[in-house]
Design a protein around this motif. Structure first.
Motif, PDB file in Angstrom:
ATOM      1  N   PHE A 234     -96.511 -78.639 -75.324  1.00 55.54           N
ATOM      2  CA  PHE A 234     -97.243 -77.515 -75.911  1.00 55.54           C
ATOM      3  C   PHE A 234     -97.648 -77.886 -77.325  1.00 55.54           C
ATOM      4  CE2 PHE A 234     -97.369 -72.987 -77.545  1.00 55.54           C
ATOM      5  CZ  PHE A 234     -98.489 -72.643 -76.817  1.00 55.54           C
ATOM      6  N   SER A 235     -98.598 -78.816 -77.410  1.00 53.55           N
ATOM      7  CA  SER A 235     -99.043 -79.298 -78.717  1.00 53.55           C
ATOM      8  C   SER A 235    -100.486 -79.756 -78.621  1.00 53.55           C
ATOM      9  CB  SER A 235     -98.166 -80.468 -79.183  1.00 53.55           C
ATOM     10  OG  SER A 235     -98.451 -81.625 -78.414  1.00 53.55           O
ATOM     11  N   VAL A 236    -101.104 -79.927 -79.768  1.00 56.03           N
ATOM     12  CA  VAL A 236    -102.488 -80.396 -79.792  1.00 56.03           C
ATOM     13  C   VAL A 236    -102.577 -81.806 -79.194  1.00 56.03           C
ATOM     14  CG1 VAL A 236    -104.410 -81.030 -81.311  1.00 56.03           C
ATOM     15  CG2 VAL A 236    -103.101 -78.954 -81.752  1.00 56.03           C
ATOM     16  N   ALA A 257    -101.753 -76.568 -86.998  1.00 51.40           N
ATOM     17  CA  ALA A 257    -101.159 -75.533 -87.842  1.00 51.40           C
ATOM     18  C   ALA A 257    -101.288 -74.159 -87.184  1.00 51.40           C
ATOM     19  CB  ALA A 257    -101.828 -75.537 -89.212  1.00 51.40           C
ATOM     20  N   ALA A 258    -102.468 -73.858 -86.629  1.00 46.67           N
ATOM     21  CA  ALA A 258    -102.678 -72.571 -85.975  1.00 46.67           C
ATOM     22  C   ALA A 258    -101.755 -72.404 -84.771  1.00 46.67           C
ATOM     23  CB  ALA A 258    -104.138 -72.446 -85.541  1.00 46.67           C
ATOM     24  N   LEU A 259    -101.612 -73.470 -83.998  1.00 43.12           N
ATOM     25  CA  LEU A 259    -100.751 -73.417 -82.824  1.00 43.12           C
ATOM     26  C   LEU A 259     -99.292 -73.192 -83.208  1.00 43.12           C
ATOM     27  CD1 LEU A 259    -100.619 -73.685 -79.753  1.00 43.12           C
ATOM     28  CD2 LEU A 259    -100.385 -76.150 -80.038  1.00 43.12           C
ATOM     29  N   GLN A 260     -98.845 -73.870 -84.254  1.00 45.38           N
ATOM     30  CA  GLN A 260     -97.455 -73.702 -84.690  1.00 45.38           C
ATOM     31  C   GLN A 260     -97.178 -72.269 -85.148  1.00 45.38           C
ATOM     32  OE1 GLN A 260     -95.246 -76.093 -84.040  1.00 45.38           O
ATOM     33  NE2 GLN A 260     -97.037 -77.164 -83.223  1.00 45.38           N
ATOM     34  N   GLU A 264     -94.878 -68.610 -82.975  1.00 46.50           N
ATOM     35  CA  GLU A 264     -93.783 -67.802 -83.514  1.00 46.50           C
ATOM     36  C   GLU A 264     -93.738 -66.405 -82.882  1.00 46.50           C
ATOM     37  OE1 GLU A 264     -91.489 -68.764 -85.818  1.00 46.50           O
ATOM     38  OE2 GLU A 264     -92.336 -70.791 -85.740  1.00 46.50           O
ATOM     39  N   PHE A 265     -94.817 -66.005 -82.219  1.00 42.40           N
ATOM     40  CA  PHE A 265     -94.912 -64.650 -81.680  1.00 42.40           C
ATOM     41  C   PHE A 265     -94.568 -64.607 -80.195  1.00 42.40           C
ATOM     42  CE2 PHE A 265     -97.562 -64.725 -85.406  1.00 42.40           C
ATOM     43  CZ  PHE A 265     -97.436 -63.447 -85.974  1.00 42.40           C
ATOM     44  N   THR A 266     -94.025 -63.462 -79.769  1.00 42.44           N
ATOM     45  CA  THR A 266     -93.812 -63.232 -78.335  1.00 42.44           C
ATOM     46  C   THR A 266     -94.839 -62.231 -77.799  1.00 42.44           C
ATOM     47  OG1 THR A 266     -92.165 -61.553 -78.885  1.00 42.44           O
ATOM     48  CG2 THR A 266     -91.341 -63.765 -78.378  1.00 42.44           C
ATOM     49  N   ILE A 306    -110.393 -72.478 -87.364  1.00 47.09           N
ATOM     50  CA  ILE A 306    -109.739 -72.727 -86.087  1.00 47.09           C
ATOM     51  C   ILE A 306    -109.033 -71.452 -85.643  1.00 47.09           C
ATOM     52  CG2 ILE A 306    -107.932 -74.045 -84.899  1.00 47.09           C
ATOM     53  CD1 ILE A 306    -110.331 -75.757 -85.565  1.00 47.09           C
ATOM     54  N   ILE A 307    -109.206 -71.089 -84.374  1.00 42.61           N
ATOM     55  CA  ILE A 307    -108.565 -69.893 -83.817  1.00 42.61           C
ATOM     56  C   ILE A 307    -107.545 -70.304 -82.763  1.00 42.61           C
ATOM     57  CG2 ILE A 307    -108.933 -67.706 -82.618  1.00 42.61           C
ATOM     58  CD1 ILE A 307    -110.306 -67.864 -85.328  1.00 42.61           C
ATOM     59  N   ALA A 308    -106.364 -69.723 -82.860  1.00 43.55           N
ATOM     60  CA  ALA A 308    -105.343 -69.907 -81.818  1.00 43.55           C
ATOM     61  C   ALA A 308    -104.951 -68.525 -81.319  1.00 43.55           C
ATOM     62  CB  ALA A 308    -104.125 -70.648 -82.364  1.00 43.55           C
TER      63      ALA A 308
END
Length: 308
Positions: A234-236, A257-260, A264-266, A306-308
């Motif tokens: 689960f990474s770029v 950075a956006a993915l990391q 953090e959210f559920t 960038i949008i994640a």
């Protein structure tokens, strides 16, 4: 110096029969081991077994076959040192001019689901790294290959000038040391995890080139994208680009950075990042709601972000 001799022992057999045939046509005597020897024989390449050179059988299920003075003497002797040459003659050791070795597939083995520690440990190569390191140390005289991508260049140099240049041998030796260092780093990481060691006194990591980039953080800088061999899925680095132009250094850095952050959210969440700075973070009842909050947070900075 006598006849030219090549030592071939590979796990990755891509192109090895064709390479060995070309060497044989160039006057090389081929020495090989185990499965490689069988593959070369089946491919019609004249080959001498390692035991015929050492005068000692392969033992312990093949764990010991190349660790012998008749092999390592041929790898480490200096061509232009009279005392070395005298010792070779005295001990009936043939010089080895070319070495082609790649290692037991440790990375591939530990990548298999449910692999046991016994299987992993059995795929830790011993003789291969020893031969590679000896040959690379002695690259002043020996051509050493670990990558099938280099076979053709070596053949061409032998055809054109009856040998490889020092520059080529040095480049190949450097690749060997990178290869063995990466191999040992993977083993060290695996064994450290197996032993349950959380704070080892040394930590060595290895990365593999994923792609070269057009430029770095700024247009005048060079950059490349590397990934861990067993990094997070689960990474770029593990992502597949579906369309669009090649990603830049900043695109990749911001995407990571956006993915990391969003990880953090559920609950449904969205993040916008511009040049490593979050310009909007939102959570909502669904992704559309979350993205609306992100956009409203800063509709200017999000442009080109960038949008994640």
């Amino acid at each position: 110096m006598g006849k030219k001799r090549a030592l071939i022992s590979v796990s990755n057999k891509d192109g090895i029969v064709e390479f060995a045939k070309e060497l044989a046509e160039l006057g090389f005597e081929i020495v090989s081991t185990g499965g490689t020897k069988n593959a070369l024989k089946e491919g019609g390449v004249p080959v001498i077994g390692i035991s015929d050179v050492t005068g000692f059988p392969e033992i312990l299920e093949g764990r010991v076959k190349t660790l012998h003075p008749k092999i390592h003497g041929g790898l480490l002797a200096k061509y232009d040192d009279p005392s070395h040459q005298a010792q070779l003659a005295e001990n009936e050791i043939e010089q080895i001019e070319l070495v082609c070795v790649n290692l037991y597939p440790f990375k591939e083995t530990i990548s298999k689901p449910g692999v046991t520690a016994e299987d992993a440990i059995e795929n830790i190569d011993i003789g291969g790294p020893a031969m590679l390191r000896a040959s690379a140390k002695n690259h002043q005289y020996i051509t050493v290959l670990v990558d099938p991508a280099d076979y053709q260049q070596v053949i061409e140099e032998y055809k054109n000038q009856n040998g490889t240049t020092l520059e080529t041998r040095r480049l190949l030796a450097a690749k060997v040391f990178r290869h063995t260092a990466s191999y040992d780093a993977l083993i060290a990481e695996y064994m450290t995890n197996l032993a349950g060691e959380e704070q080892p006194e040394k930590m060595t990591v290895t990365y593999e080139l994923k792609q070269s980039l057009r430029y770095g953080e700024n247009p005048h800088q060079k950059a490349a994208f590397y990934q861990k061999p067993h990094g997070s899925a689960f990474s770029v680095a593990a992502a597949e680009q579906l369309h669009g132009k090649e990603l830049s250094y900043n695109n990749i850095n911001d995407a990571n950075a956006a993915l990391q952050i969003v990880k953090e959210f559920t609950e449904p969440a969205a993040v916008a990042v511009k040049h490593m700075n979050p310009c909007g973070v939102g959570a909502g009842k669904d992704i559309f709601d979350a993205f609306g909050k992100v956009f409203e947070a800063d509709p200017v900075s999000i442009f080109g972000g960038i949008i994640a």
